[in-house]
Design a protein around this motif. Structure first.
Motif, short mmCIF file in Angstrom:
data_model
loop_
_atom_site.label_atom_id
_atom_site.label_comp_id
_atom_site.label_asym_id
_atom_site.label_seq_id
_atom_site.Cartn_x
_atom_site.Cartn_y
_atom_site.Cartn_z
N MET A 198 0.84 -1.34 -0.17
CA MET A 198 -0.17 -0.19 0.03
C MET A 198 1.02 1.23 -0.03
N GLY A 199 2.15 1.17 -0.21
CA GLY A 199 3.06 2.21 -0.20
C GLY A 199 3.04 3.12 0.97
N LYS A 200 3.11 2.44 2.08
CA LYS A 200 3.07 3.24 3.50
C LYS A 200 4.63 3.21 3.96
N ASN A 201 4.67 4.12 5.11
CA ASN A 201 5.93 4.27 5.73
C ASN A 201 6.22 3.19 6.63
N ILE A 202 7.07 2.59 6.62
CA ILE A 202 7.44 1.56 7.69
C ILE A 202 8.36 2.04 8.98
N SER A 203 8.06 1.82 10.06
CA SER A 203 9.07 1.60 11.21
C SER A 203 8.83 0.13 12.13
N VAL A 204 9.79 0.12 12.83
CA VAL A 204 9.62 -0.96 13.79
C VAL A 204 9.59 -0.69 15.12
N PHE A 205 8.89 -1.28 16.23
CA PHE A 205 9.08 -1.10 17.43
C PHE A 205 9.43 -2.69 18.15
N ILE A 206 10.70 -2.66 18.72
CA ILE A 206 10.99 -3.75 19.55
C ILE A 206 10.47 -3.86 20.94
N ASN A 207 9.47 -4.25 21.29
CA ASN A 207 8.89 -4.07 22.64
C ASN A 207 9.26 -5.26 23.44
N LYS A 208 8.84 -5.19 24.77
CA LYS A 208 9.02 -6.23 25.80
C LYS A 208 10.63 -6.36 26.15
N LEU A 209 11.18 -5.23 26.03
CA LEU A 209 12.76 -5.51 26.34
C LEU A 209 13.06 -5.87 27.84
N ASP A 210 11.82 -5.78 28.73
CA ASP A 210 12.11 -6.20 30.12
C ASP A 210 12.13 -7.61 30.20
N LYS A 211 11.74 -8.37 29.31
CA LYS A 211 11.32 -9.76 29.55
C LYS A 211 12.83 -10.65 29.72
N GLU A 212 13.01 -11.53 30.54
CA GLU A 212 14.07 -12.29 30.81
C GLU A 212 15.02 -12.36 29.69
N ASN A 213 14.39 -13.10 28.71
CA ASN A 213 15.42 -13.41 27.81
C ASN A 213 15.28 -12.43 26.22
N ASP A 240 12.89 4.90 2.43
CA ASP A 240 14.22 4.29 2.38
C ASP A 240 14.51 3.73 3.66
N ILE A 241 14.45 4.33 4.88
CA ILE A 241 14.89 3.71 6.13
C ILE A 241 13.51 3.42 6.93
N ALA A 242 13.86 2.37 7.90
CA ALA A 242 12.72 2.06 8.65
C ALA A 242 13.36 2.14 10.19
N PRO A 243 13.02 3.54 10.76
CA PRO A 243 13.77 3.46 12.16
C PRO A 243 13.25 2.56 13.15
N VAL A 244 14.17 1.95 13.83
CA VAL A 244 13.94 1.00 14.92
C VAL A 244 13.83 1.39 16.25
N PHE A 245 12.33 1.47 16.96
CA PHE A 245 12.44 1.85 18.26
C PHE A 245 12.38 0.84 19.26
N ILE A 246 12.83 1.16 20.43
CA ILE A 246 12.74 -0.13 21.47
C ILE A 246 12.28 0.41 22.73
N GLY A 247 11.53 -0.54 23.54
CA GLY A 247 10.93 -0.28 24.74
C GLY A 247 10.31 -1.19 25.60
N SER A 248 9.57 -0.81 26.48
CA SER A 248 8.66 -1.73 27.35
C SER A 248 7.12 -1.00 27.62
N ALA A 249 6.20 -1.50 26.95
CA ALA A 249 4.98 -1.01 27.40
C ALA A 249 4.72 -1.19 29.06
N GLU A 250 5.05 -2.48 29.31
CA GLU A 250 5.02 -3.03 30.74
C GLU A 250 5.48 -1.89 31.47
N LYS A 251 6.60 -1.61 31.35
CA LYS A 251 7.43 -0.75 32.30
C LYS A 251 7.49 0.56 31.88
N GLN A 252 6.58 1.08 31.06
CA GLN A 252 6.63 2.51 30.56
C GLN A 252 8.02 3.15 30.23
#
Ligand SMILES: Nc1nc2c(ncn2[C@@H]2O[C@H](COP(=O)(O)OP(=O)(O)OP(=O)(O)O)[C@@H](O)[C@H]2O)c(=O)[nH]1
Ligand SMILES: [Mg+2]
Length: 689
Positions: A124-139, A248-260
């Motif tokens: 659909m020709g949209k702009n893509i970015s990525v969010f890596i969530n749940k970085l608080d998880k053990e593994n 051309d670029i997809a920014p990659v965000f990180i975080g934890s929704a759980e831990k704010q």
């Protein structure tokens, strides 16, 4: 361009189910002070998953839109469901937004739902970015997750713009490599802190990598980096803007929704670098013409989603792709070829709406209670018959037969299904004439299960569902002559009709042929149509197992009549009985429908999928490699073996495989199936007598 439109951002959270999209929306709303207290998925009290089914199942089912402000920007945040059965709602969200933030679980890595969101966003020709969530998880592992993203997404290029402070249970904050700011979260409050000295080296290393990645966007910047110079803040920002603009670029965000964690940096980035809908040309007319989202141009809007609230009624969600609409104006509905005056206009806010005076290009709006407006409708100015292209939805692949538990509720069931399929047009409800069953079809068992719960919850109809009957057909095993004389003498006028007939099986697809070879008026010509009718009725009803008879020639060549007692009814009965006798003598054949099946699976699942098709009496017709690591399999498989294929394929391929089917032809059913069906029919018949 008005500031309001310039400051508008349409952002959808999409991707694999359970990656934390809904909880992230909730975290953002808390940070933006839209809500005082953060709800939880477990308690079922988030703003976004408000529907009873979502609360009970602890997952999103509907696309929800929430409107709020961040800094000087107006944000439409769309929370899409990730579960495959609701993928058409995810597509709706991607369709309506310009920016697709695809979610990844830091522990589980890339999963199919996220890959599908990328594919849909690309198409659909949209702009893509990525969010890596749940970085608080053990593994949780940031680097591994990023490597996987890089290996699976090559256009746009994923680039790291944030680094974690701590990981797993020690995950406490992030460093924003663009702004060179750090945030840590304590007790659910995110605060700006100094970049921790122990990760300073790493931060500098990644800032350097970021510069190099961004320099690829611009020759001038590239020269600078190659010459060993560092880019200044402005240059980095310019590079990011350009990379996003060119997809051309997809920014990659990180975080934890759980831990704010990661909320502020994400929202700051999105409000600063994501672009207004007026800067995208992603919509086209059906003839392929690109649409410029100009608020001064003629009005065009697409209805991308319908919600029906049992109390407040119908809500049609529209994306305005050009022009503007004021409350009180009249629009044309181009699928219906009618016009409607739109008295009020709203913007969506979870399950609520807020009234506004005008909708303009780029905005997402709601039109309330206009019954004729359906999902997929194009709204235009009065004389404009153009239609805006929509996305290709996934078609239903799983069906169930459905009936109300109490016979008095059949009408209520029909009304309920009508309303529900209007809200979710990706569920189809229809009647199978051959098997005389009401059928609902959707994308999977959970999809239909939600429908069943809604029928009970909203329409108060308890229903039963069954595996649907297969549309078998019947035909004769061989040509045969047959005779019947119908004679009844029971006081008053009698009944009399006699036919001599020949029945022949024809080639598949020939249908029914009727031949009249009667000479000398032994059956008066006025009764010949009754003979034909008798056969046709019996053909519809079925002879051996209650399924329609196909591909037969019936010739009537002799008979007799009685000048007083003969009537149409008598000849109908005589013909019908002669027909049944022909089956008794020559034998009947049960025919089963065979489907043409096209399956897409990852290469590593090929063996298992083929083995399963073999066990389902499938015949492989061909195979072709698809994009990296995927394979297409084409096969012909009897329909009776495919009734649960949506569930089987899901389990064989861990949800990755997908398929579509269409009817191919009828073939002789295996003897066991024929015997079983005949036995079932005879039992039903004797029970109903
Ligand atoms: N540990 C941890 N759990 C999280 C995080 N974010 C979400 N969860 C949990 O993950 C589960 C799924 O979260 P949701 O927000 O419903 O996920 P979703 O992506 O919206 O799922 P669908 O709506 O089904 O697509 C819930 O139990 C959340 O509490 C996170 O950052 N860390
Ligand atoms: Mg959700």
């Amino acid at each position: 361009m008005s500031d309001k439109l310039k400051n508008l951002r349409n952002i959808v959270f999409a991707g694999q189910n359970g990656t934390g999209k809904t909880l992230m929306v909730e975290s953002i709303l808390k940070e933006a002070k839209v809500i005082d207290k953060k709800g939880s998925i477990e308690k079922g009290n988030t703003l976004s998953d408000y529907d009873n089914e979502e609360k009970n199942r602890k997952m999103s089912i509907n696309l929800t839109t929430i409107n709020f402000e961040w800094n000087d920007k107006i944000i439409n945040l769309l929370d899409a469901p990730g579960y495959n059965d609701f993928i058409n709602d995810s597509k709706s969200g991607i369709y309506a937004a310009e920016h697709v933030v695809s979610f990844v679980d830091a522990e589980l890595g890339i999963q199919i739902g996220t890959e599908r969101a990328w594919e849909d966003a690309q198409n659909m020709g949209k702009n893509i970015s990525v969010f890596i969530n749940k970085l608080d998880k053990e593994n949780a592992n940031f680097e591994e997750a990023f490597e996987e993203i890089k290996n699976n997404l090559d256009k746009p290029r994923p680039i790291i713009i944030q680094l974690p402070i701590g990981e797993g249970e020690d995950f406490k904050g992030i460093v924003d490599l663009v702004e060179m700011k750090a945030y840590e979260s304590t007790g659910g409050e995110e605060k700006k802190v100094k970049i921790p000295s122990e990760i300073e080296d790493k931060v500098n290393e990644y800032r350097q990598k970021l510069m190099e990645a961004i320099a690829e966007e611009d020759e001038e910047l590239m020269m600078k980096v190659l010459e060993g110079e560092t880019l200044n803040d402005d240059e980095i920002k310019k590079g990011i803007k350009k990379g996003l603009q060119t997809k051309d670029i997809a920014p990659v965000f990180i975080g934890s929704a759980e831990k704010q964690i990661g909320i502020k940096a994400f929202m700051n980035f999105a409000s600063k670098y994501f672009a207004s809908p007026l800067e995208f040309k992603t919509y086209k007319l059906e003839d392929g013409t690109e649409i410029t989202p100009d608020p001064e141009d003629k009005f065009l809007a697409k209805v991308y989603k319908t919600l029906i609230d049992p109390y407040t009624g119908k809500m049609s969600l529209v994306k305005v792709v050009s022009g503007s609409l004021k409350a009180g104006e009249t629009v044309r509905l181009n699928n219906e070829s009618t016009t409607e005056r739109i008295a009020h206009i709203y913007v969506p806010q979870g399950k609520e709406v807020n009234e506004i005076p005008e909708l303009k290009a780029g905005m997402i709006g709601v039109i309330n209670k206009v019954d004729t407006i359906k999902t997929g409708e194009t709204l235009t100015e009065k004389k404009d018959e153009n239609k805006v292209q929509f996305f290709d939805p996934y078609e239903p692949v799983y069906s169930l037969a459905i009936k109300a538990k109490s016979t008095g509720n059949q009408d209520k069931l029909a009304t309920g299904l009508n309303r529900l399929t209007e809200e979710d047009p990706y569920v189809k409800s229809w009647r199978n004439k051959d098997t005389k069953q009401s059928i609902i079809s959707g994308l999977g068992d959970i999809h239909l299960d939600v429908m069943v719960s809604r029928l009970e919850d909203r329409f108060n109809v308890e229903v039963e569902t069954f595996t649907p009957k297969v549309s078998y057909k019947e035909t004769l095993a061989q040509s045969i002559k047959s005779h019947h004389r119908h004679k009844k003498q029971s006081g008053g006028r009698g009944q009399y009709g006699e036919v001599y007939m020949e029945f022949e099986p024809l080639q598949r697809g020939s249908g029914f042929e009727f031949v009249d070879k009667v000479v000398g008026g032994v059956i008066p010509s006025g009764f010949i149509p009754a003979v034909e009718k008798g056969i046709r009725n019996k053909m519809e009803e079925g002879v051996i197992a209650g399924y329609p008879v196909i591909d037969i020639r019936a010739t009537v060549y002799d008979g007799s009549h009685h000048s007083v007692d003969s009537d149409e009814h008598s000849f109908k009965v005589a013909a019908s009985k002669a027909f049944s006798k022909a089956f008794d003598k020559a034998g009947g054949v049960l025919l089963e429908p065979v489907l043409k099946v096209r399956i897409e699976v990852p290469k590593e699942d090929m063996g298992d999928v083929m083995g399963d098709l073999n066990s389902k009496r499938g015949r492989i017709q061909g195979m072709d490699p698809l994009k990296d690591g995927w394979q297409e399999i084409r096969a012909e498989v009897p329909e009776s073996e495919m009734l649960r294929y949506a569930i089987d394929l899901r389990s064989i391929t861990s949800g990755r495989g997908r398929f579509e089917t269409e009817f191919a032809y009828y073939q002789k059913a295996p003897t066991e199936v024929q015997e079983e069906e005949i036995e079932k029919y005879q039992k039903e018949e004797s029970e109903s007598e």
